[in-house]
Write an enzyme that holds these catalytic residues in place. Structure first.
Site, PDB file in Angstrom:
ATOM      1  N   PRO A  20       0.835  -1.194   0.000  1.00  0.00           N
ATOM      2  CA  PRO A  20       0.000   0.000   0.000  1.00  0.00           C
ATOM      3  C   PRO A  20       0.875   1.252   0.000  1.00  0.00           C
ATOM      4  CG  PRO A  20       0.112  -0.936   2.202  1.00  0.00           C
ATOM      5  CD  PRO A  20       0.828  -1.897   1.298  1.00  0.00           C
ATOM      6  N   SER A 267       7.233   4.751   9.192  1.00  0.00           N
ATOM      7  CA  SER A 267       7.400   3.793   8.102  1.00  0.00           C
ATOM      8  C   SER A 267       6.133   2.986   7.876  1.00  0.00           C
ATOM      9  CB  SER A 267       8.564   2.856   8.413  1.00  0.00           C
ATOM     10  OG  SER A 267       8.153   1.918   9.379  1.00  0.00           O
ATOM     11  N   LYS A 268       6.120   2.276   6.765  1.00  0.00           N
ATOM     12  CA  LYS A 268       4.993   1.406   6.444  1.00  0.00           C
ATOM     13  C   LYS A 268       4.764   0.416   7.571  1.00  0.00           C
ATOM     14  CE  LYS A 268       5.011   1.070   1.391  1.00  0.00           C
ATOM     15  NZ  LYS A 268       4.873   0.189   0.248  1.00  0.00           N
ATOM     16  N   ARG A 269       5.867  -0.028   8.141  1.00  0.00           N
ATOM     17  CA  ARG A 269       5.763  -1.057   9.171  1.00  0.00           C
ATOM     18  C   ARG A 269       5.110  -0.549  10.443  1.00  0.00           C
ATOM     19  NH1 ARG A 269      10.379  -1.797   6.811  1.00  0.00           N
ATOM     20  NH2 ARG A 269      11.403  -0.452   8.307  1.00  0.00           N
TER      21      ARG A 269
END
Ligand code: GLU
Length: 510
Positions: A20, A267-269
């Site tokens: 995403p 971050s994405k995480r």
């Protein structure tokens, strides 16, 4: 029909469909969009999907839907075409080999046949030697198996045998590379710290670096505006332009989006770990099924989303905070983009949403409320819903809050807030409420100001404590101490329901 651009300015947003789109990516797209609109230029969407290993199904559609939801429009892209297409790198894959070969011919790149084991050995050796540069670089390239260390015949034989190879860039051994960045000024790096990056992979695909430069050139991109995480690639990209003999675009690297405490990149995480979405739309991971929340599904308006995102890294130089998309396009300039990271601020994001919610008409919000009620099996007419909305809308941050905050208008309290009961309900209260119900029964017309006048007069005449009676009445009607003007609540509930709630509370709170 494509609009004719007013200038030759061409910018692109070039996401990789590896998952995403993170909100930092949306911000990059936004700044490109502002810049293009301000300059009367063109905005291109290019999908960089040459890394087949990291390809995630559904990611491209997700990216396009996210950008559309945020109101970012493209002039050219994979879903609308354009004069420089195709706009998906996998659809352009036949185009890249000749560029890699061109650099080999110019002796600015070379074939490398090293196996994964050989590369591993090299890395271990350089680490053990504590070499200043532990990568495949100018200092070691002649120790390796490539067209620079092998003879022309040996190289040709390996190529003819079909031995897998990559094409690496021949980074100069020791040279200061200086590149201007619109945000950071001149960035200088000595090439001794860089490596011979792979440009073309053994799977027949270019790497990001090669495809990105070739496409920016072929698509006549004039300004590369992208996240700071790409700054380390800038010297290589600049060298590639030099190697091809092409004029480089103007570069601008945007500051990082930081976690709310300023400790590191958002971050994405980070997913939902920090208590707010990091993705524009909800995302379901196609492999693990894990669901990550999105701004859209959390009830944010796109106007609020882009407004707060725009201010994370750019400032208008004035006190103004509320900007429409058009105003942002008119006000944006790269000069006002900061160098230091911008901290995400959840309260700010919420307050922007509240601002935009307050601009919505009652009937639109009433529609959301009715939808929510329907989900709980409650039907109501639009007139009542509008009335309720007008009473409670001030406090709502999201339209979906209206259901929770206004449910008691449609559903009698099933229990009573214990703390409020302890504070507001004592021995004499039940008697007072019964007497008050008797009074209410005789009041006509049943309208807020009339009710207020009569009830307050009665409380004074009886010598009761005004606050105590009104708070107890609120507890009967709402079940707690919250809510708008008490007499407005009575007005909306109507006589019958109000009296029923008082009777029920008296019964239950014995
Ligand atoms: N494909 C890269 C990304 O995913 C693009 C970086 C750039 O804009 O050059 O961010």
């Amino acid at each position: 029909m494509m609009k004719e651009p007013l200038s030759n300015i061409r910018v692109r947003f070039a996401p990789s469909p590896t998952g995403p789109l993170h909100i930092g990516g949306v911000r990059t797209a936004l700044y490109n969009y502002f810049f293009a609109r301000r300059q009367g230029g063109s905005m291109i969407l290019r999908i960089e999907d040459t890394d087949q290993q990291r390809f995630v199904p559904g990611a491209e559609a997700y990216i396009i839907e996210s950008l559309r939801w945020a109101g970012i429009h493209f002039d050219e892209g994979p879903d609308m075409g354009g004069p420089f297409g195709p706009y998906r790198q996998s659809d352009r894959k036949d185009l890249y080999p000749r560029y890699a070969e061109e650099l080999v011919k110019k002796d600015l790149a070379y074939y490398a046949f090293d196996t994964p084991e050989e590369l591993d050995t090299l890395r271990k050796r350089l680490e053990a030697e504590k070499a200043p540069n532990t990568s495949y670089c100018a200092a070691v390239r002649l120790d390796m198996r490539n067209s620079l260390s092998l003879s022309t015949e040996e190289t040709r034989a390996l190529l003819e045998e079909g031995v897998p190879y990559v094409i690496r860039f021949k980074m100069p051994a020791r040279e200061d590379i200086s590149v201007d960045d619109e945000i950071r000024g001149t960035v200088t790096v000595n090439s001794a710290t860089l490596d011979d990056k792979v440009l073309f992979k053994s799977d027949g695909m270019p790497t990001y670096h090669l495809a990105n430069i070739v496409d920016d050139h072929l698509m006549e991109v004039t300004h590369v505006i992208r996240g700071e995480e790409w700054l380390p690639s800038l010297p290589l990209h600049y060298m590639l332009y030099q190697a091809f003999g092409w004029e480089p675009p103007v570069f601008a690297h945007l500051p990082l989006l930081l976690k709310p405490d300023g400790q590191g990149k958002l971050s994405k995480r980070d997913g939902d770990r920090l208590g707010f979405p990091v993705f524009p739309l909800q995302w379901t991971d196609p492999f693990s099924g894990e669901v990550s929340s999105g701004y859209r599904e959390s009830g944010y308006y796109p106007e609020a989303f882009i407004n707060f995102l725009a201010l994370l890294g750019w400032n208008p130089g004035t006190e103004q905070e509320i900007f429409s998309m058009d105003e942002l396009c008119g006000a944006f300039s790269l000069e006002r983009v900061g160098r230091s990271g911008a901290r995400f601020d959840l309260d700010k994001a919420r307050s922007f949403n509240q601002h935009y919610l307050r601009l919505r008409p009652d009937d639109e919000l009433a529609g959301v409320l009715m939808q929510g009620l329907k989900g709980r099996g409650i039907t109501t007419n639009p007139e009542v819903a509008v009335k309720v909305v007008s009473l409670i809308r001030e406090r709502a941050v999201f339209a979906t809050d209206l259901l929770e905050q206004g449910l008691y208008f449609f559903e009698a309290p099933s229990d009573y807030d214990e703390k409020v009961v302890a504070k507001r309900w004592n021995e004499g209260t039940a008697g007072q409420m019964k007497a008050l119900a008797g009074l209410l029964d005789g009041i006509a017309p049943w309208q807020s100001p009339v009710l207020e006048g009569a009830v307050k007069e009665w409380i004074s005449a009886e010598g009761h404590n005004m606050g105590a009676v009104l708070n107890a009445l609120r507890l009967c009607l709402v079940g707690t101490s919250a809510g708008p003007h008490l007499f407005d609540i009575l007005d909306v509930l109507g006589k019958e329901e109000s009296l029923a709630r008082i009777a029920r509370a008296v019964e239950r709170l014995k």
